[in-house]
Write a protein that holds these residues in place. Structure first.
Motif, PDB file in Angstrom:
ATOM      1  N   LEU A   1      60.258  -0.251 -87.316  1.00 17.27           N
ATOM      2  CA  LEU A   1      61.450   0.428 -86.802  1.00 17.27           C
ATOM      3  C   LEU A   1      61.504   1.873 -87.277  1.00 17.27           C
ATOM      4  O   LEU A   1      61.840   2.772 -86.508  1.00 17.27           O
ATOM      5  CB  LEU A   1      62.713  -0.319 -87.235  1.00 17.27           C
ATOM      6  N   HIS A   2      61.184   2.117 -88.536  1.00 16.18           N
ATOM      7  CA  HIS A   2      61.178   3.488 -89.051  1.00 16.18           C
ATOM      8  C   HIS A   2      60.052   4.304 -88.432  1.00 16.18           C
ATOM      9  O   HIS A   2      60.219   5.498 -88.161  1.00 16.18           O
ATOM     10  CB  HIS A   2      61.049   3.490 -90.577  1.00 16.18           C
TER      11      HIS A   2
ATOM     12  N   PRO B   1      63.228  10.503 -86.793  1.00 16.30           N
ATOM     13  CA  PRO B   1      62.931  11.802 -86.184  1.00 16.30           C
ATOM     14  C   PRO B   1      61.694  12.426 -86.839  1.00 16.30           C
ATOM     15  O   PRO B   1      61.338  12.068 -87.970  1.00 16.30           O
ATOM     16  CB  PRO B   1      64.191  12.635 -86.468  1.00 16.30           C
ATOM     17  N   PRO B   2      61.046  13.355 -86.160  1.00 20.02           N
ATOM     18  CA  PRO B   2      59.802  13.938 -86.675  1.00 20.02           C
ATOM     19  C   PRO B   2      59.954  14.602 -88.041  1.00 20.02           C
ATOM     20  O   PRO B   2      59.044  14.560 -88.853  1.00 20.02           O
ATOM     21  CB  PRO B   2      59.407  14.970 -85.614  1.00 20.02           C
ATOM     22  N   TRP B   3      61.092  15.247 -88.302  1.00 22.47           N
ATOM     23  CA  TRP B   3      61.269  15.933 -89.582  1.00 22.47           C
ATOM     24  C   TRP B   3      61.400  14.972 -90.751  1.00 22.47           C
ATOM     25  O   TRP B   3      61.241  15.347 -91.900  1.00 22.47           O
ATOM     26  CB  TRP B   3      62.474  16.859 -89.540  1.00 22.47           C
ATOM     27  N   LYS B   4      61.674  13.722 -90.479  1.00 23.11           N
ATOM     28  CA  LYS B   4      61.879  12.753 -91.540  1.00 23.11           C
ATOM     29  C   LYS B   4      60.603  11.944 -91.839  1.00 23.11           C
ATOM     30  O   LYS B   4      60.527  11.263 -92.844  1.00 23.11           O
ATOM     31  CB  LYS B   4      63.000  11.799 -91.154  1.00 23.11           C
ATOM     32  N   LYS B   5      59.606  12.033 -90.987  1.00 22.70           N
ATOM     33  CA  LYS B   5      58.371  11.278 -91.182  1.00 22.70           C
ATOM     34  C   LYS B   5      57.518  11.926 -92.249  1.00 22.70           C
ATOM     35  O   LYS B   5      57.513  13.139 -92.413  1.00 22.70           O
ATOM     36  CB  LYS B   5      57.585  11.178 -89.880  1.00 22.70           C
TER      37      LYS B   5
END
Length: 47
Positions: free
Chosen positions: A35-36, A41-45
């Motif tokens: 799920l993650h 969002p891309p900035w959180k990966k």
């Protein structure tokens, strides 16, 4: 006290419950990772 409780449980039930205590959290962990991976969002990966 534990001897009394364990003595009343069938051996197969103890084995099944022991396996489930490891399998069920592992399944939830893997689902949470997917799920993650798909929903963050891309900035959180992690890079």
């Amino acid at each position: 006290m534990w001897d009394n409780i364990i003595g009343r449980l069938p051996d197969k039930l103890i084995l099944v419950c022991t396996l489930l205590t490891f399998i069920v959290p592992y399944i939830f962990y893997k689902i949470n990772q997917k799920l993650h991976q798909n929903g963050d969002p891309p900035w959180k990966k992690k890079v």
